[in-house]
Design a protein around this motif. Structure first.
Motif, PDB file in Angstrom:
ATOM      1  N   THR A   1       0.836  -1.194   0.000  1.00 48.18           N
ATOM      2  CA  THR A   1       0.000   0.000   0.000  1.00 48.18           C
ATOM      3  C   THR A   1       0.869   1.242   0.000  1.00 48.18           C
ATOM      4  OG1 THR A   1      -1.751  -1.145   1.212  1.00 48.18           O
ATOM      5  CG2 THR A   1      -1.807   1.261   1.220  1.00 48.18           C
ATOM      6  N   LEU A   2       0.652   2.110  -0.981  1.00 44.07           N
ATOM      7  CA  LEU A   2       1.372   3.381  -1.041  1.00 44.07           C
ATOM      8  C   LEU A   2       0.576   4.502  -0.386  1.00 44.07           C
ATOM      9  CD1 LEU A   2       2.884   3.454  -4.645  1.00 44.07           C
ATOM     10  CD2 LEU A   2       4.140   3.349  -2.502  1.00 44.07           C
ATOM     11  N   ILE A   3      -0.709   4.540  -0.649  1.00 47.22           N
ATOM     12  CA  ILE A   3      -1.576   5.584  -0.095  1.00 47.22           C
ATOM     13  C   ILE A   3      -2.800   4.934   0.535  1.00 47.22           C
ATOM     14  CG2 ILE A   3      -3.027   7.597  -0.617  1.00 47.22           C
ATOM     15  CD1 ILE A   3      -1.202   8.162  -3.015  1.00 47.22           C
ATOM     16  N   ASN A   4      -3.126   5.367   1.736  1.00 50.42           N
ATOM     17  CA  ASN A   4      -4.366   4.968   2.395  1.00 50.42           C
ATOM     18  C   ASN A   4      -4.812   6.177   3.207  1.00 50.42           C
ATOM     19  OD1 ASN A   4      -6.548   3.580   3.410  1.00 50.42           O
ATOM     20  ND2 ASN A   4      -5.360   2.531   4.996  1.00 50.42           N
ATOM     21  N   PHE A   5      -5.565   7.069   2.567  1.00 52.80           N
ATOM     22  CA  PHE A   5      -5.836   8.385   3.133  1.00 52.80           C
ATOM     23  C   PHE A   5      -7.315   8.713   3.073  1.00 52.80           C
ATOM     24  CE2 PHE A   5      -6.284  13.040   2.361  1.00 52.80           C
ATOM     25  CZ  PHE A   5      -5.903  13.471   3.620  1.00 52.80           C
ATOM     26  N   LYS A   6      -7.832   9.267   4.159  1.00 54.68           N
ATOM     27  CA  LYS A   6      -9.231   9.670   4.220  1.00 54.68           C
ATOM     28  C   LYS A   6      -9.334  11.187   4.172  1.00 54.68           C
ATOM     29  CE  LYS A   6     -13.503   8.876   6.798  1.00 54.68           C
ATOM     30  NZ  LYS A   6     -14.110   8.203   7.975  1.00 54.68           N
ATOM     31  N   ASP A   7      -9.997  11.685   3.131  1.00 53.99           N
ATOM     32  CA  ASP A   7     -10.250  13.110   2.956  1.00 53.99           C
ATOM     33  C   ASP A   7     -11.654  13.390   3.500  1.00 53.99           C
ATOM     34  OD1 ASP A   7     -10.921  15.677   2.008  1.00 53.99           O
ATOM     35  OD2 ASP A   7      -9.720  15.428   0.192  1.00 53.99           O
TER      36      ASP A   7
ATOM     37  N   ALA B   1      -0.862   3.649   5.955  1.00 51.85           N
ATOM     38  CA  ALA B   1      -0.471   2.811   4.821  1.00 51.85           C
ATOM     39  C   ALA B   1       0.479   1.687   5.225  1.00 51.85           C
ATOM     40  CB  ALA B   1       0.183   3.664   3.731  1.00 51.85           C
ATOM     41  N   LYS B   2       1.299   1.911   6.265  1.00 54.98           N
ATOM     42  CA  LYS B   2       2.465   1.045   6.441  1.00 54.98           C
ATOM     43  C   LYS B   2       2.626   0.312   7.773  1.00 54.98           C
ATOM     44  CE  LYS B   2       4.298   1.693   2.390  1.00 54.98           C
ATOM     45  NZ  LYS B   2       4.294   0.549   1.432  1.00 54.98           N
ATOM     46  N   LEU B   3       1.948   0.724   8.825  1.00 52.54           N
ATOM     47  CA  LEU B   3       2.243   0.079  10.117  1.00 52.54           C
ATOM     48  C   LEU B   3       1.952  -1.413  10.110  1.00 52.54           C
ATOM     49  CD1 LEU B   3       1.497   2.282  13.252  1.00 52.54           C
ATOM     50  CD2 LEU B   3       3.656   1.761  12.125  1.00 52.54           C
ATOM     51  N   ASP B   4       0.847  -1.818   9.523  1.00 55.64           N
ATOM     52  CA  ASP B   4       0.554  -3.254   9.462  1.00 55.64           C
ATOM     53  C   ASP B   4       1.612  -3.991   8.650  1.00 55.64           C
ATOM     54  OD1 ASP B   4      -1.724  -3.160  11.036  1.00 55.64           O
ATOM     55  OD2 ASP B   4      -3.049  -2.781   9.328  1.00 55.64           O
ATOM     56  N   GLU B   5       2.068  -3.364   7.587  1.00 57.99           N
ATOM     57  CA  GLU B   5       3.115  -3.972   6.772  1.00 57.99           C
ATOM     58  C   GLU B   5       4.409  -4.119   7.564  1.00 57.99           C
ATOM     59  OE1 GLU B   5       3.793  -3.332   2.293  1.00 57.99           O
ATOM     60  OE2 GLU B   5       5.037  -1.795   3.247  1.00 57.99           O
ATOM     61  N   LEU B   6       4.735  -3.122   8.368  1.00 60.26           N
ATOM     62  CA  LEU B   6       5.956  -3.186   9.169  1.00 60.26           C
ATOM     63  C   LEU B   6       5.892  -4.314  10.186  1.00 60.26           C
ATOM     64  CD1 LEU B   6       6.718   0.599   9.763  1.00 60.26           C
ATOM     65  CD2 LEU B   6       7.919  -0.982   8.242  1.00 60.26           C
ATOM     66  N   VAL B   7       4.719  -4.589  10.718  1.00 59.87           N
ATOM     67  CA  VAL B   7       4.566  -5.727  11.645  1.00 59.87           C
ATOM     68  C   VAL B   7       5.033  -7.008  10.956  1.00 59.87           C
ATOM     69  CG1 VAL B   7       2.905  -7.176  12.877  1.00 59.87           C
ATOM     70  CG2 VAL B   7       2.711  -4.673  12.984  1.00 59.87           C
ATOM     71  N   ASN B   8       4.644  -7.180   9.702  1.00 60.74           N
ATOM     72  CA  ASN B   8       5.041  -8.384   8.964  1.00 60.74           C
ATOM     73  C   ASN B   8       6.519  -8.359   8.585  1.00 60.74           C
ATOM     74  OD1 ASN B   8       2.462  -9.552   8.968  1.00 60.74           O
ATOM     75  ND2 ASN B   8       1.826  -8.306   7.234  1.00 60.74           N
ATOM     76  N   ILE B   9       7.015  -7.202   8.183  1.00 55.88           N
ATOM     77  CA  ILE B   9       8.420  -7.097   7.776  1.00 55.88           C
ATOM     78  C   ILE B   9       9.357  -7.497   8.914  1.00 55.88           C
ATOM     79  CG2 ILE B   9      10.247  -5.439   7.197  1.00 55.88           C
ATOM     80  CD1 ILE B   9       8.209  -3.976   5.458  1.00 55.88           C
TER      81      ILE B   9
END
Length: 311
Positions: free
Chosen positions: A114-120, A266-274
């Motif tokens: 995920t590059l962008i996960n943003f709520k406007d 965008a990234k915290l969940d990914e960092l858990v896996n990394i």
């Protein structure tokens, strides 16, 4: 092959996505996005026909408008999603939220990052059923197309930055032009210093000199980090760890920068896996780096600190 992009960038995306399907993709399509559009109307009453037409119009706009001069094969298109939640509808005026997501393939894997996960939360525009959505580079045709153009170019800019150092520069320049034109309209969501998470703030978080290091992080994290993990997990992860230093620098000069919350979402969940199988010393280093920036994200940060032990 995307001629206007740096050769390394276009070749990389072609390699990522075309190994099995390159023959089918010999025809070149200049359109850049594969965008899924959803318009949710659960919070409004009455006929839904207008919103069904709106969803179709936005989908056609995002998936048929040619936003750049770059050449994209059909299987190179950037995967993205726009999820509108309509909260108010009065005489053609629509108010709501927009969740924007974009994905990037990781080299030699089936994984997408995920590059962008943003709520406007500042979405407001007028729309009449059947109204054509017209694309223009030099003029602001409507609030709706300005919003769509902003996020189309943000998706492009961040994607290009992730493949080559500051490769998204032409698209950030286009974003600046969009914001400048929209600010003259006086509408919410565009004004400088209106709040810390509107569209003007998003642009500033990537382009202000004090916080633009987040763009260099995009390249190091993805191209030198994730993309190298198929060759060496340890080296790829080390590059990811190195890239995270940019967050500390942003937090020091602009602790309320929307870039920080955008990275988190965008990234915290990914960092858990990394870091699930990283050495304890490396996990601790990352935890100590992130904890002052995201003090309320205790659960995910603890998972990073403990690694696979917490599972």
């Amino acid at each position: 092959m995307r001629k206007p992009r740096p050769l390394s960038h276009s070749t990389l995306r072609a390699v990522f996505l075309a190994v099995a399907a390159w023959i089918a993709a010999l025809g070149v399509n200049a359109q850049e996005l594969n965008c899924e559009v959803t318009v949710n109307t659960d919070q409004v009453t009455g006929s839904k026909q207008t919103f069904e037409t709106l969803q179709q119009a936005i989908s056609e706009y995002m998936n048929t408008t040619v936003f750049t001069n770059a050449q994209f094969a059909a299987n190179e298109k950037i995967e993205c999603r726009l999820f509108f939640t309509i909260k108010e509808y009065n005489d053609g005026n629509i108010v709501g939220d927009l969740q924007v997501q974009s994905l990037r393939p990781v080299y030699n894997s089936s994984y997408t990052s995920t590059l962008i996960n943003f709520k406007d939360t500042k979405i407001e525009f007028d729309y009449t059923e059947g109204e054509p959505l017209i694309f223009s580079v030099n003029n602001m045709e409507s609030q709706l197309t300005a919003i769509l153009n902003f996020y189309a170019y943000l998706i492009l800019a961040v994607d290009f930055d992730s493949f080559s150092p500051r490769g998204g520069e032409p698209y950030f320049e286009r974003l600046a032009s969009i914001v400048q034109m929209a600010q003259s309209s006086g509408e919410s969501g565009w004004k400088a210093f209106e709040d810390t998470k509107n569209r003007s703030a998003v642009l500033s978080s990537y382009t202000d000199a004090s916080t633009s290091g987040i763009r260099d992080m995009l390249y190091t994290y993805h191209r030198q980090g994730l993309d190298q993990m198929s060759v060496s997990v340890d080296k790829g992860r080390a590059a990811v760890t190195e890239s995270l230093g940019a967050l500390s620098k942003v937090a020091q000069v602009a602790p309320m920068s929307v870039a920080l919350s955008m990275f988190r979402d965008a990234k915290l969940d990914e960092l858990v896996n990394i870091y699930s199988k990283a050495p304890a010393e490396e996990r601790t280093k990352v935890y100590k780096l992130l904890e002052p920036i995201y003090p309320t994200d205790t659960d995910r940060l603890e998972k990073i600190r403990k690694g696979s032990e917490s599972r």
